[in-house]
Write a protein that holds these residues in place. Sequence first.
Motif, PDB file in Angstrom:
ATOM      1  N   GLN A   1       0.847  -1.194   0.000  1.00 24.62           N
ATOM      2  CA  GLN A   1       0.000   0.000   0.000  1.00 24.62           C
ATOM      3  C   GLN A   1       0.876   1.236   0.000  1.00 24.62           C
ATOM      4  O   GLN A   1       2.040   1.202   0.442  1.00 24.62           O
ATOM      5  CB  GLN A   1      -0.908   0.004   1.226  1.00 24.62           C
ATOM      6  CG  GLN A   1      -1.980  -1.073   1.190  1.00 24.62           C
ATOM      7  CD  GLN A   1      -2.981  -0.932   2.330  1.00 24.62           C
ATOM      8  OE1 GLN A   1      -2.666  -0.408   3.379  1.00 24.62           O
ATOM      9  NE2 GLN A   1      -4.193  -1.411   2.090  1.00 24.62           N
ATOM     10  N   ALA A   2       0.329   2.314  -0.482  1.00 22.62           N
ATOM     11  CA  ALA A   2       1.047   3.585  -0.445  1.00 22.62           C
ATOM     12  C   ALA A   2       1.438   3.893   1.001  1.00 22.62           C
ATOM     13  O   ALA A   2       0.633   3.722   1.929  1.00 22.62           O
ATOM     14  CB  ALA A   2       0.183   4.699  -1.013  1.00 22.62           C
TER      15      ALA A   2
ATOM     16  N   LYS B   1       5.108   4.911  -3.087  1.00 27.12           N
ATOM     17  CA  LYS B   1       4.089   5.681  -3.785  1.00 27.12           C
ATOM     18  C   LYS B   1       3.580   4.858  -4.968  1.00 27.12           C
ATOM     19  O   LYS B   1       4.303   4.015  -5.499  1.00 27.12           O
ATOM     20  CB  LYS B   1       4.688   6.996  -4.299  1.00 27.12           C
ATOM     21  CG  LYS B   1       5.326   7.859  -3.234  1.00 27.12           C
ATOM     22  CD  LYS B   1       5.979   9.084  -3.861  1.00 27.12           C
ATOM     23  CE  LYS B   1       6.626   9.971  -2.807  1.00 27.12           C
ATOM     24  NZ  LYS B   1       7.275  11.171  -3.411  1.00 27.12           N
ATOM     25  N   PRO B   2       2.358   5.124  -5.407  1.00 28.72           N
ATOM     26  CA  PRO B   2       1.858   4.403  -6.582  1.00 28.72           C
ATOM     27  C   PRO B   2       2.786   4.530  -7.791  1.00 28.72           C
ATOM     28  O   PRO B   2       2.904   3.579  -8.572  1.00 28.72           O
ATOM     29  CB  PRO B   2       0.497   5.047  -6.844  1.00 28.72           C
ATOM     30  CG  PRO B   2       0.048   5.487  -5.487  1.00 28.72           C
ATOM     31  CD  PRO B   2       1.311   5.947  -4.792  1.00 28.72           C
ATOM     32  N   GLU B   3       3.448   5.660  -7.925  1.00 30.37           N
ATOM     33  CA  GLU B   3       4.358   5.849  -9.062  1.00 30.37           C
ATOM     34  C   GLU B   3       5.636   5.024  -8.954  1.00 30.37           C
ATOM     35  O   GLU B   3       6.446   5.003  -9.890  1.00 30.37           O
ATOM     36  CB  GLU B   3       4.710   7.332  -9.254  1.00 30.37           C
ATOM     37  CG  GLU B   3       5.197   8.035  -8.004  1.00 30.37           C
ATOM     38  CD  GLU B   3       4.090   8.791  -7.296  1.00 30.37           C
ATOM     39  OE1 GLU B   3       2.972   8.234  -7.145  1.00 30.37           O
ATOM     40  OE2 GLU B   3       4.355   9.935  -6.865  1.00 30.37           O
ATOM     41  N   ASP B   4       5.840   4.330  -7.845  1.00 26.65           N
ATOM     42  CA  ASP B   4       6.965   3.401  -7.732  1.00 26.65           C
ATOM     43  C   ASP B   4       6.640   2.048  -8.373  1.00 26.65           C
ATOM     44  O   ASP B   4       7.519   1.181  -8.467  1.00 26.65           O
ATOM     45  CB  ASP B   4       7.345   3.180  -6.269  1.00 26.65           C
ATOM     46  CG  ASP B   4       7.898   4.417  -5.602  1.00 26.65           C
ATOM     47  OD1 ASP B   4       7.546   4.655  -4.423  1.00 26.65           O
ATOM     48  OD2 ASP B   4       8.670   5.149  -6.250  1.00 26.65           O
ATOM     49  N   THR B   5       5.411   1.858  -8.788  1.00 24.45           N
ATOM     50  CA  THR B   5       5.008   0.605  -9.424  1.00 24.45           C
ATOM     51  C   THR B   5       5.800   0.367 -10.702  1.00 24.45           C
ATOM     52  O   THR B   5       5.842   1.223 -11.589  1.00 24.45           O
ATOM     53  CB  THR B   5       3.502   0.622  -9.742  1.00 24.45           C
ATOM     54  OG1 THR B   5       2.768   0.683  -8.521  1.00 24.45           O
ATOM     55  CG2 THR B   5       3.089  -0.621 -10.518  1.00 24.45           C
TER      56      THR B   5
ATOM     57  N   THR C   1       4.176  -3.554  -7.011  1.00 24.80           N
ATOM     58  CA  THR C   1       2.930  -2.841  -7.256  1.00 24.80           C
ATOM     59  C   THR C   1       2.527  -2.123  -5.986  1.00 24.80           C
ATOM     60  O   THR C   1       2.421  -2.742  -4.923  1.00 24.80           O
ATOM     61  CB  THR C   1       1.819  -3.803  -7.693  1.00 24.80           C
ATOM     62  OG1 THR C   1       2.238  -4.508  -8.869  1.00 24.80           O
ATOM     63  CG2 THR C   1       0.539  -3.042  -7.990  1.00 24.80           C
ATOM     64  N   VAL C   2       2.311  -0.814  -6.103  1.00 22.38           N
ATOM     65  CA  VAL C   2       1.926  -0.006  -4.955  1.00 22.38           C
ATOM     66  C   VAL C   2       0.509   0.527  -5.194  1.00 22.38           C
ATOM     67  O   VAL C   2       0.267   1.235  -6.181  1.00 22.38           O
ATOM     68  CB  VAL C   2       2.904   1.162  -4.738  1.00 22.38           C
ATOM     69  CG1 VAL C   2       2.519   1.939  -3.482  1.00 22.38           C
ATOM     70  CG2 VAL C   2       4.331   0.645  -4.630  1.00 22.38           C
ATOM     71  N   SER C   3      -0.379   0.187  -4.304  1.00 27.05           N
ATOM     72  CA  SER C   3      -1.766   0.616  -4.445  1.00 27.05           C
ATOM     73  C   SER C   3      -2.015   1.889  -3.631  1.00 27.05           C
ATOM     74  O   SER C   3      -1.403   2.105  -2.583  1.00 27.05           O
ATOM     75  CB  SER C   3      -2.710  -0.486  -3.971  1.00 27.05           C
ATOM     76  OG  SER C   3      -2.495  -0.752  -2.596  1.00 27.05           O
ATOM     77  N   SER C   4      -2.920   2.700  -4.137  1.00 33.99           N
ATOM     78  CA  SER C   4      -3.212   3.976  -3.453  1.00 33.99           C
ATOM     79  C   SER C   4      -4.295   3.817  -2.404  1.00 33.99           C
ATOM     80  O   SER C   4      -4.942   2.793  -2.300  1.00 33.99           O
ATOM     81  CB  SER C   4      -3.625   5.015  -4.484  1.00 33.99           C
ATOM     82  OG  SER C   4      -4.741   4.563  -5.202  1.00 33.99           O
TER      83      SER C   4
END
Length: 125
Positions: A13-14, A87-91, A122-125
């Motif tokens: 998770q974020a 962060k989600p952008e690290d996905t 995968t990083v979820s928001s």
Amino acid sequence: QVQLAESGGGLAQAGGSLRLSCTASGGTFSRYNMGWFRQAPGKDREFVAAISRTDNSTRYADSVKRRFAISRDNAKNTVYLQMNSLKPEDTAVYSCAGDSRRYYLSEGPNNYAYWGQGTQVTVSS
């Protein structure tokens, strides 16, 4: 010739954390500068972090400074990437890479001759 294998990817998770590992076999690990790169869908591969083979100095992309930490354990032939405050952008798919030719840390993927298969983060928001 060294072979590299990543592990530790997954879903977070974020704001969470993950630690990636990259274990080397078939070569003298301490002779390699080691780097982490990532590639998100539809984007070019980008530099994340690198660690020196001589003095353990490190280098980071601006986007991950103060959140990610690279380290190595030569006795275990392993390099790590501790990822915090995700962060989600690290996905992306994260890959480790080895460079035995240079004495400086390079951000260019073309300067790394040896690559692992990659592990999905995968990083979820």
